[in-house]
Scaffold this active site. Structure first.
Site, short mmCIF file in Angstrom:
data_model
loop_
_atom_site.label_atom_id
_atom_site.label_comp_id
_atom_site.label_asym_id
_atom_site.label_seq_id
_atom_site.Cartn_x
_atom_site.Cartn_y
_atom_site.Cartn_z
N THR A 100 11.08 14.07 -30.10
CA THR A 100 10.19 15.20 -29.84
C THR A 100 11.02 16.37 -29.33
OG1 THR A 100 8.27 15.99 -28.66
CG2 THR A 100 9.66 14.44 -27.49
N TYR A 101 10.54 17.55 -29.63
CA TYR A 101 11.22 18.75 -29.14
C TYR A 101 10.33 19.47 -28.14
CZ TYR A 101 13.92 17.60 -33.26
OH TYR A 101 14.66 16.93 -34.18
N CYS B 26 10.17 6.70 -58.14
CA CYS B 26 10.98 7.69 -57.43
C CYS B 26 12.30 7.85 -58.16
CB CYS B 26 11.21 7.24 -55.99
SG CYS B 26 12.14 8.43 -55.05
N THR C 93 3.80 15.95 -27.16
CA THR C 93 3.23 15.61 -28.46
C THR C 93 3.03 14.10 -28.64
OG1 THR C 93 5.43 15.58 -29.41
CG2 THR C 93 4.20 17.61 -29.60
#
Lengths: 803, 483
Positions: free
Chosen positions: B377-378, B122, B389
């Site tokens: 979570t939205y 990376c 979700t």
């Protein structure tokens, strides 16, 4: 500390008999006598939980790969039944928790890691004793709990945040309680309140529920930071709930009041996995940990700092503890990850209190000394007085009222606080020394001289002498070579005691001072040269003529002389061979320099009773170019002794100082000597000294000195201290945003943020600006500009001022 | 300084193997998906990120100023800034790891970060931390390569490579070797610090590749020593271009209409939710489902591994034993390492206590980070709002753990199969196990309806799941060593 009668009366047969009787009495309640010894058996697999049946004759062990019942016999565990049947047992057998019903001896419940709640009926004739299976929980079930009096009521708490109450006569749960938060770690029916149960949660809360009202909890409070792994109701006291959490605490809550009140708190050394009140003992509870610590502790909650008893048998973490019988405090069973099942006898427990040091000693910030000890030890002290308000000069005492109901807690110790005298606790010398010492920037010899002087002025003759010695040992031998032969020629073939070293300063300005020291040295020689009276006289004259008054021969140095005369026994012995000088000067002063004469020189001294050191001195006083600072026979060892010859001695000396607590001296010498000594001392020690000294300096807020020390140190670990948090964040003057990479150009608006008003170039170093008109530039440029003009170089018309 | 002379003289601009491959492909007329060369991510159009940060322009900035070393918002922070709530706990724990009190000296921490990131090649993280290391101004010759670092750090390489590629192989003997008394020994506290650093940067490398973070173009670094180390990497986007040969050959999953794909997923979630109650899969069934998922994970995306050529990038100097790479946890016909039972060694109960004991407070920060990542979570999916979700998130998290051989007794691995489509599994497998092979095509091919921010959310979950898995294995080994 002072304990009343202990429960474990070692070597007291009478009491022992009494205890046995008592135990029989208590166990009689359970309808069968309990007896046994500390014993263990190997399980096939790590245990997760254990539980006993009501009559304390059998114990069930449950784990991921084990589910067995053992009989408890006098001498051993006997495997009674393996409940884990089937060729490939399902996950329903993988138990996180198990509980044996306290009313119905054939009934067991387990909590499975896959979320199932299973009941087992030992009365079944088939091999598989599985009775009911409830798979209502979506996640691992952490805990199951039977109602203490109701036969068919079972409660479970799960990772999914729900608690469910089952009626074993029905196929499904009768009610579900939602904690409205994270996972449930423990559920416990109250022993006394029929309808109440407590649940502890992963987010640190404890909730109380009424079994009849599944819609919402009765009350909730935050008990711990982090998960509360366990809770336990007091078996007798209806209001008390003990909780244990990942934050390594056990807390006892009084639930009788409106708000749950924390009444006791025990700090353990690892997260608390289980807590169980000890039967028949109001204040005792047992705990075990989930990680790292393998022991089981029994605490007296009133004495939270030391466990009352410890069981140390397990080799891996203890996962389940249970008191064998609900009315017998002497038998504790435990299961562990190390695949053993133990029965611990209370009398075999180790008592940390017995091994604990009952005296405590502590220094206060200002040098006060507090001392706590067993009362009996101090009681003879006649100085005992009541604590007189603000005056800390006198000892103070605290007494705890003996509690007659309990045996263990009879602790009374006395605490005395002594105030140290002003002088001894005063650290002024440290601060002054730190400030005044020179550690660099001058020639070595000067540094030594300076530091010696500083030490002397602070009345620390030993340190002062050390500096002087160091100077002598390590002064550059190259400079000494010239006078060497010279002296020898004058003195014939006699070894030199006190020829004069020619130091780097040949200038007249040094003359006075050197002479002063010469005088001193000449005196020093007297013990060796006592035969020559005239010389002494001469010296006296010289001294008089110089008129030096800066050296005092006061009593102040007395101690020091003693010190050294003891240290250098050889020399002292030799001195006795000679008649002592007749003159009026006190002898002590000359000895001051003696240590700088290496011991082997004593031999020379003995060989030359008529050592004509004084001659040399006389010679020196005649105007020649060689001035000595201290008239010790340097050529003697400079010719055949390289400086590193002294390194071992110096190393020892430094260690000595450091061990004495004078790390200041050790570090200062280390810095001043630099390369001369550095390789002799291993890096770790050096680093350690540096760290300690820097720490001390910083405590005295001597930031500058500490910084200098850091700078001058040669350990990489120390010098890097100065590299930390040295970033300075600046904002761009144009767009007001922080500048990330360079201090002088902004990434965002691509403008040079700081331009010199004089030369119009970017300032990359020091930037000085006027606080009035905020123009500025290179420090040097602005300085020069303002020398010739009083107006701002930017032309803004402001009358800038540079101070 | 060990930049070889010829590399300077012959070609001032380095082109790494991968790019050469790409260039050859281009010459052959193969269409190469063009990455977004400007902006923080090669996968996500810059506007999307800018737009998102417009909503709340300050938090990101403030956080970065408070926690990032240079007070500079780098590409990584900007992409992660799509989820500011998470970003905060991420930066806080990273700041604590790298800057605050801890058992390891500051420069060592960056060096360990370099070592960890280099395992996955990376270059983004490597150059970032080379720069940070350089800033420390100490022991600069370590930057010449791993063999210049002290033996003590090099000893760490063993667990570095195991944790990076096959964490299930770590044993208490590895720990013992590092901790046993000797000249180069580690204290347990230092070791825990190092392990957390390693896990953190391995996982972060997954995120960097998974989100196609573009390298930081550092225009002002044109002068001096630093540029010798940093600026002469090929400026190709490592993340997006290589391995496209394999990628092209894989079957395109985009045959079904993507809208219906989303609907189908929603449907399945709903059905699973309802099924729950009457789902009576037998225990054996559950066990086989886990095994199946585990086995299947090795079919997923296990393409031609053997012809892997180590790129001779500047990163490789920090890598020893480069051939040690990922191997599937479960392999056919071999003795598999035993399944790790999550209930027997969980983060919350065991990992936390150990880590916090040896390196105080990091447990709390990591705990917070894991929780934030898992709970984030939205309540919407693509264009649908008010969706729970949880299931999907749990499936993602547990699938990663499943690939690492960690099994949750209370999870039905059948759900994974229902919820995660094949292209997503390929992506997950690539990002977690060998992130350096992630391509834009993989990123694009799953969940076409979903917003980029949701895909970044997926990456966050993958990153945290991977980090936790590594930590669990490492900490379990340490616990075993201690007992």
């Amino acid at each position: 500390m002072h304990f009343g009668q202990r429960e474990r009366p070692r070597g007291l047969p009478l009491l022992f008999g009494a205890m046995e009787k008592m135990s029989r009495v208590t166990t009689a309640l359970g309808s069968s006598a309990i007896s046994g010894r500390t014993m263990f058996c190997h399980l096939d697999a790590p245990a997760n939980a254990i539980s006993v049946c009501r009559d304390a004759t059998q114990v069930v062990v449950a784990g991921r790969n084990i589910f067995k019942i053992y009989g408890l016999e006098e001498e051993q565990f006997v495997e009674k039944l393996n409940l884990r049947v089937g060729r490939k047992p399902s996950l329903n057998f993988s138990c996180a928790d198990v509980m044996w019903h306290q009313m119905e001896e054939n009934l067991l419940a387990t909590a499975a890691t896959n979320g199932a709640v299973v009941t087992w009926n030992l009365g079944k004739p088939s091999r598989n004793k599985q009775d009911q299976l409830f798979t209502e929980h979506k996640r691992t079930v952490n805990k199951v709990c039977f109602h203490p009096t109701e036969v068919y009521m079972l409660l479970s708490g799960s990772q999914d945040g729900y608690m469910k109450c089952f009626d074993l006569r029905k196929k499904e749960s009768v009610s579900t309680f939602s904690g409205q938060s994270e996972s449930v770690r423990d559920v416990q029916f109250s022993m006394k309140d029929y309808f109440t149960f407590a649940a502890s949660f992963e987010n640190g809360n404890v909730q109380l529920w009424d079994i009849r009202r599944p819609d919402r909890y009765e009350r909730m409070f935050t008990a711990h930071t982090g998960p509360v792994f366990c809770c336990d109701w007091h078996p007798d006291d209806r209001g008390w709930l003990a909780t244990g959490g990942r934050d390594k605490m056990v807390k006892v809550w009084d639930m009788t009041t409106n708000r749950a009140k924390e009444i006791y708190c025990v700090q353990t050394i690892a997260s608390v996995a289980r807590v169980k009140w000890r039967p028949e003992r109001k204040w005792h509870l047992a705990t075990c940990s989930m990680m790292v610590d393998h022991n089981i502790y029994v605490w007296d909650v009133r004495r939270p700092f030391i466990p009352f008893a410890t069981f140390e048998e397990h080799k891996d973490v203890t996962t389940g503890i249970v008191w064998r019988h609900q009315h017998d405090p002497y038998f504790l069973l435990s299961g562990s990850k190390d695949s053993t099942l133990y029965q611990h006898m209370f009398k075999d427990a180790s008592r940390p209190v017995d091994r604990a040091n009952p005296e405590g000693l502590c220094f206060g910030l200002f040098g006060d000394l507090a001392f706590a000890a067993k009362e009996s030890l101090i009681s003879g002290d006649t100085n005992r007085k009541p604590y007189p308000g603000g005056d800390r000069r006198y000892p103070i005492f605290f007494f705890k009222k003996p509690d007659l109901t309990e045996q263990f807690a009879h602790v009374s110790s006395a605490l005395s606080v002594f105030e140290s005298s002003l002088e001894s606790r005063c650290m002024d010398w440290f601060v002054k020394t730190a400030r005044l010492y020179l550690l660099g920037g001058k020639p070595f010899a000067e540094l030594c001289d300076h530091n010696a002087k500083v030490a002397k002025e602070l009345n620390r003759p030993q340190v002062s002498t050390t500096w002087t010695m160091l100077r002598l040992m390590f002064s550059d031998p190259a400079n000494l070579s010239t006078p060497g032969p010279n002296n020898i020629s004058k003195l014939g073939n006699l070894p030199l005691m006190n020829s004069f070293s020619m130091k780097e300063m040949g200038t007249e300005s040094r003359l006075d001072r050197s002479k002063g020291e010469i005088r001193q040295d000449s005196i020093h020689l007297e013990p060796g040269n006592s035969l020559i009276n005239s010389n002494n006289d001469e010296n006296e004259e010289t001294e008089g003529s110089e008129g030096q008054a800066e050296y005092m021969f006061g009593d102040a140095e007395l101690d020091d002389d003693d010190l050294y005369s003891i240290e250098l026994e050889n020399q002292a012995a030799e001195e006795q061979e000679y008649t002592l000088p007749q003159e009026a000067f006190p002898l002590r002063h000359e000895i001051m320099d003696n240590p700088s004469v290496p011991e082997h020189l004593q031999q020379d001294k003995a060989d030359s009773p008529h050592a004509s050191g004084n001659e040399a001195e006389v010679m020196c006083l005649t105007p020649t170019e060689s001035f000595s600072l201290i008239a010790i026979s340097q050529p003697l060892f400079s010719t055949h002794l390289p400086a590193h010859f002294f390194c071992p001695v110096v190393r020892e000396m430094l260690s000595h100082y450091a061990e004495q607590g004078d790390v200041q001296m050790a570090v200062s010498v280390l810095i001043v000597l630099g390369d001369r000594i550095r390789k002799e001392i291993d890096d770790l020690t050096q680093e350690h000294w540096y760290m300690s000294y820097i720490d001390l300096l910083q405590r005295f807020e001597l930031w500058n000195v500490s910084n200098e020390v850091i700078k001058l140190s040669t350990c990489s670990a120390i010098t890097c201290l100065n590299q930390t948090s040295t970033t300075l964040h600046v904002n761009c003057s144009n767009c007001k945003r922080p500048m990330s990479n360079r201090g002088w150009i902004c990434d965002r608006c691509h403008q040079c943020a700081s331009v010199c008003a004089v030369c119009h170039h970017v300032v990359k170093g020091l930037f000085v600006w006027c606080q009035g008109c905020s123009h500025g530039g290179h420090l040097e440029h602005v300085m020069n500009w303002l020398k010739s003009s009083s107006h701002c170089p930017a032309g803004c018309g402001h009358l800038c001022e540079y101070t | 300084m060990n930049v070889s002379a010829e590399s300077f003289t012959s070609n001032p601009f380095h082109i790494c193997n991968i790019c050469q491959k790409v260039i050859r492909k281009k010459e052959k007329g193969v269409r190469v998906p063009r990455p977004f060369s400007s902006g923080p991510s090669a996968f996500i159009p810059e506007e999307e990120i800018v737009e998102a940060s417009q909503v709340d322009p300050h938090t990101e900035q403030i956080l970065a100023e408070a926690y990032s070393p240079s007070g500079h918002v780098d590409h990584l922070t900007r992409v992660m800034g799509l989820h500011p709530h998470y970003l905060e706990s991420f930066l806080r724990s990273q700041f604590y790891l790298l800057r605050m009190d801890g058992p390891l000296p500051l420069h060592c921490r960056h060096y360990i970060a370099i070592m960890a990131a280099a395992r996955h090649q990376c270059s983004f993280l490597v150059s970032l931390h080379v720069r940070e290391f350089y800033r420390m101004g100490m022991c600069l010759d370590w930057l010449k390569g791993l063999q210049y670092a002290p033996q003590r750090l090099r000893n760490l390489n063993e667990i570095n490579k195991i944790l990076a590629h096959r964490p299930w192989l770590i044993t208490k003997e590895h720990i013992q070797n590092l901790v046993k008394t000797g000249e180069h020994s580690w204290s347990l506290a230092e070791l825990v610090h190092a392990v957390v650093l390693l896990a953190h940067f391995h996982a972060l490398a997954s995120f960097v590749f998974g989100s196609g973070i573009n390298p930081q173009v550092d225009t002002q670094n044109a002068n001096g020593f630093q540029s010798v180390y940093i600026s002469n990497y090929c400026t190709c986007d490592l993340a997006s271009d290589h391995h496209l040969d394999r990628d092209l050959s894989s079957t395109s999953p985009g045959t079904t209409d993507s809208v219906s794909e989303l609907e189908a997923l929603m449907d399945r979630m709903k059905r699973l939710q309802e099924e729950r109650e009457e789902d009576e899969a037998s225990q054996e069934e559950m066990a086989t489902r886990f095994e199946k998922e585990k086995k299947e994970s090795l079919l997923v995306g296990s393409g031609d591994m053997k012809d892997e050529v180590m790129p001779t990038s500047k990163v490789s100097r920090f890598v020893e034993d480069a051939t040690f790479g990922y191997q599937n946890f479960a392999r056919h016909g071999e003795d598999n390492p035993p399944t790790f039972r999550a209930q027997d060694y969980s983060w919350k109960d065991h990992g936390f206590s150990l880590v916090n004991r040896l390196y105080s407070d990091i447990g709390l920060l990591l705990d917070d980070k894991f929780r934030t990542a898992c709970d984030l979570t939205y309540y919407n999916m693509a264009s649908h709002e008010d969706v729970d979700t949880t299931m999907l998130r749990r499936a993602l998290f547990n699938y990663v753990h499943c690939m690492y051989g960690i099994r949750y007794d209370d999870y039905d691995y059948g759900e994974v199969n229902q919820l995660l489509e094949r292209s997503l599994k390929v992506y997950i497998k690539t990002v977690t196990c060998y992130p350096e092979r992630t391509t834009r095509r993989m990123y694009d091919s799953y969940w076409r309806q979903f917003r980029h921010s949701e895909k970044v959310h997926v990456n966050l979950l993958l990153m945290e799941a991977r980090m936790q898995a590594e930590l669990l294995y490492a900490l379990r080994a340490i616990t075993r060593y201690m007992t």
